[in-house]
Design an enzyme around this catalytic site. Structure first.
Site, short mmCIF file in Angstrom:
data_model
loop_
_atom_site.label_atom_id
_atom_site.label_comp_id
_atom_site.label_asym_id
_atom_site.label_seq_id
_atom_site.Cartn_x
_atom_site.Cartn_y
_atom_site.Cartn_z
N ASP A 43 0.67 -1.15 -0.42
CA ASP A 43 0.26 0.06 -0.09
C ASP A 43 1.12 1.09 -0.34
O ASP A 43 1.57 1.42 0.42
CB ASP A 43 -1.24 -0.19 0.99
N ARG A 44 0.52 2.46 -0.45
CA ARG A 44 1.29 3.41 -0.37
C ARG A 44 2.02 3.70 0.93
O ARG A 44 3.10 4.65 0.87
CB ARG A 44 0.31 4.97 -1.03
#
Length: 181
Positions: A43-44
């Site tokens: 994920d970011r």
């Protein structure tokens, strides 16, 4: 066949193309190596080891949960994680999308080699934090974060340190290296 190990920084997408209206960096901001694609995702807001390859079969083997490659994460959680929460993580918890497999879970000290996150994790004097090492053999969307929240200890910072036999080792955020196959 080429295999790269990349230390994905916080606020970087696990893709080479930007998302419309997103200020997040992409792999293209860090990796100038044509023909490689991520084998899996982070994920970011997660950091750490991301593998990239130009071999489609290897990419599938690394990313597909049916191959059950162990993925090792360090999670900084809100609160002092206790034995009951660790036991629940080890046994597997039931999330909205069903039960998770059993996981390796142990409390660890904050690693002395860990780089500072930019921006830093929010600090609250009245709420302590602790660290847990989790080993998963499946890869659901935001799984570590959902598991730790389920047992009452939300994740504040998440760093993947290994995928199967491949380790982050001494790569700093934004650095990558070719892995000899």
């Amino acid at each position: 066949m080429t295999l790269l190990a990349f230390n994905k920084p916080f606020n970087c997408l696990s893709q080479f193309t930007p998302e419309p209206d997103s200020p997040a960096a992409t792999l293209a901001d860090w990796i100038d190596f044509p023909g490689v694609y991520p084998a899996g995702r982070l994920d970011r807001d997660s950091e750490g080891l991301l593998l990239l390859t130009d071999d489609g079969r290897l990419q599938a083997r690394l990313a597909d949960p049916k191959h059950k490659l162990a993925k090792v994460y360090l999670a900084q959680v809100e609160g002092e994680i206790d034995a009951a929460a660790l036991a629940a993580l080890r046994a597997g918890v039931t999330l909205k999308d069903g039960p998770t497999r059993s996981a390796g879970a142990e409390r660890v000290e904050e690693p002395d080699w860990l780089w500072p996150r930019n921006p830093p994790v929010r600090y609250r004097k009245s709420v302590p934090t602790s660290w847990v090492q989790l080993t998963l053999r499946e890869g659901r969307n935001r799984q570590v974060r959902r598991m730790t929240a389920h047992v009452g200890f939300p994740t504040l910072r998440l760093v993947r340190v290994a995928v199967g036999p491949y380790r982050l080792d001494d790569l700093r955020p934004g650095e990558w290296r070719v892995i000899d196959g």
